[in-house]
Design an enzyme around this catalytic site. Structure first.
Site, PDB file in Angstrom:
ATOM      1  N   HIS A  24      37.907  38.837  51.345  1.00  0.00           N
ATOM      2  CA  HIS A  24      37.890  39.730  50.189  1.00  0.00           C
ATOM      3  C   HIS A  24      37.927  41.168  50.709  1.00  0.00           C
ATOM      4  O   HIS A  24      37.260  41.505  51.682  1.00  0.00           O
ATOM      5  CB  HIS A  24      36.634  39.481  49.363  1.00  0.00           C
ATOM      6  CG  HIS A  24      36.454  40.472  48.268  1.00  0.00           C
ATOM      7  ND1 HIS A  24      37.486  40.819  47.427  1.00  0.00           N
ATOM      8  CD2 HIS A  24      35.385  41.216  47.887  1.00  0.00           C
ATOM      9  CE1 HIS A  24      37.061  41.722  46.574  1.00  0.00           C
ATOM     10  NE2 HIS A  24      35.798  41.991  46.824  1.00  0.00           N
ATOM     11  N   CYS A  69      34.584  38.916  42.116  1.00  0.00           N
ATOM     12  CA  CYS A  69      35.550  38.951  43.223  1.00  0.00           C
ATOM     13  C   CYS A  69      35.717  37.600  43.907  1.00  0.00           C
ATOM     14  O   CYS A  69      36.668  37.403  44.658  1.00  0.00           O
ATOM     15  CB  CYS A  69      35.126  39.974  44.262  1.00  0.00           C
ATOM     16  SG  CYS A  69      34.830  41.599  43.583  1.00  0.00           S
ATOM     17  N   ASN A  98      39.893  47.681  46.413  1.00  0.00           N
ATOM     18  CA  ASN A  98      39.289  46.389  46.068  1.00  0.00           C
ATOM     19  C   ASN A  98      39.878  45.915  44.738  1.00  0.00           C
ATOM     20  O   ASN A  98      39.595  46.499  43.690  1.00  0.00           O
ATOM     21  CB  ASN A  98      37.774  46.600  45.970  1.00  0.00           C
ATOM     22  CG  ASN A  98      37.020  45.336  45.596  1.00  0.00           C
ATOM     23  OD1 ASN A  98      37.606  44.335  45.194  1.00  0.00           O
ATOM     24  ND2 ASN A  98      35.707  45.396  45.719  1.00  0.00           N
TER      25      ASN A  98
END
Ligand code: UT7
Length: 335
Positions: A255, A115, A285
């Site tokens: 994030h 990520c 996500n």
């Protein structure tokens, strides 16, 4: 960045059309909308078609970023794709995007930083420009996580979604663009967020498929604790490196893993929720795509304006982390 100032000259994003809501998920595994919203902030996510790949999503986002930067594919010197869901082990997804865009002179490579990949990608791409080696670099975060999620594991399948975001990096006015960067890794903790099989350690076999070892495995609470600690720390280091104070911050672009992680970072940075670009309620996500998609939305709806100080901060598999301070160098949509 010391030499040539580098900024974002164009940004774009793409998410697949298909929406999977928490209510849909409740038909698939033992979960419910209340639990998912309360524990994560996620309401729905986008899911790619079976024939859509990371390079397809990346190409769509890149086309929009190039258009926004008034740049043709032929002018791009380098394409970096951050992804945890490449089309293949090789060739790289970046090379496939290069072919799809017909970006004939571009070098191309992927980054495997989970990520955190988009932040690492910007830092890497910007150095090619600030050193004078390249003029235009395309950095893309693209994920088709729906293809590596274990749809029987309620601990993980409710969290992830598919999408892509892209930026064009170029030299910009002095004093604007990327002001500082902080990157890190703690490989000793790698096992808490992992796709165990499919690489050289556990090549694909009947057993790896049967045991679902090609899917994401995560120790959620461990990742959560790490995320809360590192989001604050990485942001503060980047702010200090940029010679800014907390009061100088205009936006946090975090994030998008869990609203509770974002809220904790906001509290520590003394920012209210309206000073954060948040879209995980709509997309879940999206790993390396979450920051560029959130930033693109904030730019396009006029929230981000020229001169704003943004902190982009991510954490992910590795474990890794990364943060950037950017003084926004483009005119805002409403300027
Ligand atoms: O991008 C980087 C990757 N990921 C992350 O950043 C994720 C970081 N971690 C998290 O966001 C959170 O840890 C989760 C959202 C994954 C989990 O939230 P939590 O508050 O840490 O829950 P938990 O794992 O402590 O589980 C609490 C309970 C458990 O039941 P018991 O043992 O208390 O009876 C779980 O079995 O919630 C249960 N549970 C669920 N219940 C309904 C776990 N998943 C679900 C679910 N629906 N989907």
């Amino acid at each position: 960045m010391k030499n040539i100032s580098v900024g974002i000259s164009g940004i774009g994003s793409y998410v697949p059309d298909r929406v999977l809501t928490n209510y849909n998920l409740a038909q698939m595994v033992e979960t419910n909308n209340e639990w998912i919203v309360e524990r994560t902030g996620i309401e729905q996510r986008r899911i790619a078609d079976t024939n859509q790949t990371a390079s397809d999503l990346a190409t769509q986002a890149a086309i929009k970023a190039l258009e926004d930067a008034n740049t043709t594919p032929e002018e791009i010197d380098l394409i970096i794709v951050a992804t945890a869901t490449p089309d293949h082990t090789f060739p790289s997804t970046a090379s496939l995007v290069q072919a799809k865009l017909n970006a004939t002179k571009a070098a191309a490579f992927d980054m495997s930083v989970g990520c955190t990949g988009f932040v690492y990608g910007i830092a890497t791409g910007a150095n090619f420009i600030s050193s004078g080696m390249y003029k235009k670099v395309l950095v893309i975060g693209s994920e088709v996580l729906s293809k590596i999620v274990n749809w029987e594991d309620r601990n993980t399948c409710v969290l992830f979604g598919d999408g892509a975001g892209a930026v064009v990096l170029e030299a910009c006015e002095d004093g604007y663009g990327i002001l500082s960067c902080e990157l890190g890794s703690d490989g000793k903790e790698g096992n808490v967020l992992i796709v165990p099989a499919g690489g050289s350690k556990l090549p694909a076999s009947e057993d790896t498929v049967k045991d679902k070892l090609h899917s994401i495995q995560m120790e959620g609470r461990e990742v959560f604790k790490f995320a809360v600690r590192i989001m604050e720390k990485a942001s503060l280091v980047a702010i200090e490196k940029a010679n800014l104070e907390l009061e100088d911050l205009d936006f946090l672009v975090p994030h998008q893993a869990n609203i509770r992680i974002i809220d904790s970072a906001l509290k520590k940075l003394k920012l209210s929720r309206d000073k954060a670009c948040i879209n995980l309620n709509k997309y879940g996500n999206m790993s390396s795509a979450s920051i560029p998609v959130a930033l693109d939305e904030a730019v396009k709806d006029g929230r981000v304006r020229k001169g704003d100080n943004l902190v982009l901060v991510a954490f992910g598999a590795g474990l890794t982390w990364g943060s950037l301070v950017i003084k926004w160098n483009k005119e805002g949509m409403d300027d």
